[in-house]
Write a protein that holds these residues in place. Structure first.
Motif, PDB file in Angstrom:
ATOM      1  N   LEU A  85       0.822  -1.214   0.000  1.00  0.00           N
ATOM      2  CA  LEU A  85       0.000   0.000   0.000  1.00  0.00           C
ATOM      3  C   LEU A  85       0.854   1.261   0.000  1.00  0.00           C
ATOM      4  CD1 LEU A  85      -2.852  -0.928   2.525  1.00  0.00           C
ATOM      5  CD2 LEU A  85      -2.962  -0.908   0.035  1.00  0.00           C
ATOM      6  N   ASN A  86       1.985   1.202   0.672  1.00  0.00           N
ATOM      7  CA  ASN A  86       2.863   2.378   0.747  1.00  0.00           C
ATOM      8  C   ASN A  86       3.519   2.710  -0.589  1.00  0.00           C
ATOM      9  OD1 ASN A  86       2.400   2.956   3.450  1.00  0.00           O
ATOM     10  ND2 ASN A  86       3.981   1.528   4.140  1.00  0.00           N
ATOM     11  N   SER A  96      -1.527   5.674   5.518  1.00  0.00           N
ATOM     12  CA  SER A  96      -0.587   5.954   6.610  1.00  0.00           C
ATOM     13  C   SER A  96      -1.188   6.924   7.621  1.00  0.00           C
ATOM     14  CB  SER A  96       0.722   6.506   6.048  1.00  0.00           C
ATOM     15  OG  SER A  96       0.498   7.726   5.350  1.00  0.00           O
ATOM     16  N   SER A  97      -1.927   7.928   7.130  1.00  0.00           N
ATOM     17  CA  SER A  97      -2.548   8.892   8.039  1.00  0.00           C
ATOM     18  C   SER A  97      -3.621   8.225   8.900  1.00  0.00           C
ATOM     19  CB  SER A  97      -3.162  10.047   7.249  1.00  0.00           C
ATOM     20  OG  SER A  97      -2.178  10.723   6.496  1.00  0.00           O
ATOM     21  N   VAL A  98      -4.485   7.442   8.254  1.00  0.00           N
ATOM     22  CA  VAL A  98      -5.550   6.759   8.987  1.00  0.00           C
ATOM     23  C   VAL A  98      -4.964   5.767   9.983  1.00  0.00           C
ATOM     24  CG1 VAL A  98      -7.506   5.179   8.769  1.00  0.00           C
ATOM     25  CG2 VAL A  98      -7.238   7.049   7.144  1.00  0.00           C
ATOM     26  N   LYS A  99      -3.901   5.069   9.587  1.00  0.00           N
ATOM     27  CA  LYS A  99      -3.298   4.079  10.477  1.00  0.00           C
ATOM     28  C   LYS A  99      -2.679   4.739  11.705  1.00  0.00           C
ATOM     29  CE  LYS A  99      -0.460  -0.051  10.523  1.00  0.00           C
ATOM     30  NZ  LYS A  99       0.041   0.205  11.895  1.00  0.00           N
ATOM     31  N   LEU A 105      -5.603   5.997  18.726  1.00  0.00           N
ATOM     32  CA  LEU A 105      -6.902   5.930  19.382  1.00  0.00           C
ATOM     33  C   LEU A 105      -7.188   4.575  20.004  1.00  0.00           C
ATOM     34  CD1 LEU A 105      -9.156   7.872  16.834  1.00  0.00           C
ATOM     35  CD2 LEU A 105      -8.340   8.681  19.050  1.00  0.00           C
ATOM     36  N   PHE A 106      -6.832   3.491  19.299  1.00  0.00           N
ATOM     37  CA  PHE A 106      -7.256   2.164  19.727  1.00  0.00           C
ATOM     38  C   PHE A 106      -6.175   1.337  20.396  1.00  0.00           C
ATOM     39  CE2 PHE A 106     -10.003   3.064  15.937  1.00  0.00           C
ATOM     40  CZ  PHE A 106     -11.147   3.302  16.665  1.00  0.00           C
TER      41      PHE A 106
END
Length: 210
Positions: A85-86, A96-99, A105-106
């Protein structure tokens, strides 16, 4: 009559909104049944839909995914997938931003909101609750210096939307309340006072412990 009507609203409105949110979440999760072959879906096997089955399937998929990625082979597959994906333009930036956000958060060791703060926003003399998310980094820190902090100012009653600000550390007042209590205070639009929110949190924890 007016008093009884308002009392009824105060009881039924939270129940109705909770039921509506749960229905929306479960209905959305039920869409995961579309991943199954048509002949394996409940309506094809037994002739009718089973509400909530998609939610169970979604939770099961999440659990199994987490279980499989906790070993050497799973980690290798995840690393190879992320490497692929990268290499894809645009996709790599989004992923990368979402990850990074989801990891913060999690993750059990994450500290998305580490402290509750009091800051002046949107103008001087007007105060609101904000949450410390860290310090400016990268090229931004070169321009601002070390005396700035990053904060998140949630909107009310929906704290999932808000504003990201970088402010001088001296302009923020650290509050003597937990992040959960501050969130309850924001969501309730100031109706649930911090002392009441603390009592609710303590009672909830006691119920969970029992």
């Amino acid at each position: 009559m007016r008093k009884y009507f308002i009392t009824g609203l105060l009881i039924l409105v939270p129940i109705a909104i909770t039921a509506w949110v749960l229905h929306a979440v479960i209905s959305t999760m039920d869409q995961s049944l579309l991943l199954l072959p048509e002949q394996w879906r409940p309506e094809a096997l037994i002739g009718f839909k089973i509400p909530g089955l998609g939610a169970v399937l979604t939770v099961l998929i999440i659990f199994v995914t987490g279980l499989l990625t906790k070993n050497f082979i799973g980690n290798y597959v995840v690393a190879a997938w992320e490497a692929l994906l990268n290499r894809i333009p645009i996709v790599n930036s989004i992923y990368s931003s979402v990850k990074q956000v989801s990891d913060t958060l999690f993750s059990s060791s994450g500290n998305a909101f580490s402290k509750a703060l009091l800051i002046q926003y949107p103008r001087e003399g007007s105060w609101t609750i904000a949450f410390l998310t860290g310090k400016p980094s990268g090229d931004v820190s070169q321009h601002l210096g070390d005396d700035f902090i990053s904060v998140y100012v949630p909107t009310t009653p929906n704290p999932t939307s808000g504003y990201f600000l970088m402010i001088p550390k001296k302009d923020a007042i650290e509050l003597d309340m937990s992040v959960d209590t501050a969130l309850k205070y924001v969501v309730s639009m100031g109706v649930v006072a911090p002392e009441v929110a603390e009592k609710i949190a303590v009672q909830t924890n006691q119920v969970k412990a029992n």
